[in-house]
Design an enzyme around this catalytic site. Sequence first.
Site, PDB file in Angstrom:
ATOM      1  N   ASP A 142      -3.013   2.600  -5.893  1.00  0.00           N
ATOM      2  CA  ASP A 142      -2.016   2.642  -4.835  1.00  0.00           C
ATOM      3  C   ASP A 142      -1.872   1.368  -4.025  1.00  0.00           C
ATOM      4  OD1 ASP A 142      -4.484   2.782  -3.660  1.00  0.00           O
ATOM      5  OD2 ASP A 142      -3.973   4.386  -2.250  1.00  0.00           O
ATOM      6  N   GLU A 143      -2.409   0.253  -4.512  1.00  0.00           N
ATOM      7  CA  GLU A 143      -2.244  -0.979  -3.731  1.00  0.00           C
ATOM      8  C   GLU A 143      -2.314  -2.218  -4.600  1.00  0.00           C
ATOM      9  OE1 GLU A 143      -5.363  -1.898  -0.912  1.00  0.00           O
ATOM     10  OE2 GLU A 143      -6.798  -0.652  -2.008  1.00  0.00           O
ATOM     11  N   ASP A 198       0.860  -1.187   0.000  1.00  0.00           N
ATOM     12  CA  ASP A 198       0.000   0.000   0.000  1.00  0.00           C
ATOM     13  C   ASP A 198       0.895   1.236   0.000  1.00  0.00           C
ATOM     14  OD1 ASP A 198      -1.971   1.885   0.302  1.00  0.00           O
ATOM     15  OD2 ASP A 198      -3.023   0.837   1.903  1.00  0.00           O
TER      16      ASP A 198
END
Length: 359
Positions: free
Chosen positions: A111-112, A13
Amino acid sequence: MSERGGSWVLHVDLDQFVAAVEVLRHPELAGKPVIVGGRGDPTERAVVSTASYEAREFGVGSGMPLRIAARKAPDAVILPVDAEAYTAASERVMATLRAQPGATVQVLGWDEAFVGVQTDDPEAYAARLQAAVLDRTRLHCSVGIGDTLVRAKVATGFGKPRGMYRLTAENWFAVMGDRPTIDLWGVGTKISRRLAALGITTVAELATAAPEGLMAEFGPRMGPWYILLGRGEGARVVDDTPWVARGHSRETTYQQDLTEAAQVEEAVRELAVQVLDDVAAEGRPVVGLALKVRYAPFITKTFTKKVAETFDRELVMARIFELVGRIEPERPIRLLGLRAEMAMPDDAREGHTPTRSGW
């Protein structure tokens, strides 16, 4: 899976991703409260997309109206959303993850991502991964280490920022048992309230709940699924099958309320053209529609309709306007959103929605 070695799930993350990308573009903003949202103008109707850690100290959070965020953090720098820049940065990160030895990467968003690995030392692997991301993108990330996707995802929260944390069957209840159900991935405010109404307030209580009660409340599929979630169980294998969109959506927040029927019809038609163009590019038929309406001051309703599988644009447009007919007349509207659901291809990833079906 054994904690002494074998298969591991890492959840990567990126820390304050959007704000971090903006700080890379504007180094003078480092250490300052940064808010990203809308067109960067707090006098307009828009919400916060992300806030730097410095801005969060003032109580600013994602989804908050931009004008309220500006009031909470009067010295913050407010920037407009630049989706192209964030997409480009995300692609560099994901390419870095895929380049790691033996990595299987399942992207969850900008973002992950989950990374599946075979290693005897997941912490050492996670540290090398963090170093590689920082070296190639100048972005920091946190890593959750788990023996299931659920545990890895939850673990990341304990590692933020820039750290790592291991959560497995061995320490799941010691760490999570007394925590509220809303701390679980896939349990939001509404679900936690419904669970509380059943007398279930903690993760341990959910894990040991009687299936019959949850099935009566959530249905025969989701009831047992929530119990598994409380135990941290679920998929253990990271799936890198390309993600396929189930639908396409567009929405617009209007700077002036829509108060006339003609305004609403024109606005919906504009959204419909955009959505149906997106769907046409996929080459899959429409099977469902959803119209989101936010009345002033901030009351949101969603109207849905199943559609017999079709490529007929005019037919879909007619069904959209059947939903428009459900809008309450003479109520000012500040936001409209439209989503078209599509038939899924046969080779789509099972359980492509990360927290639900297939787990």
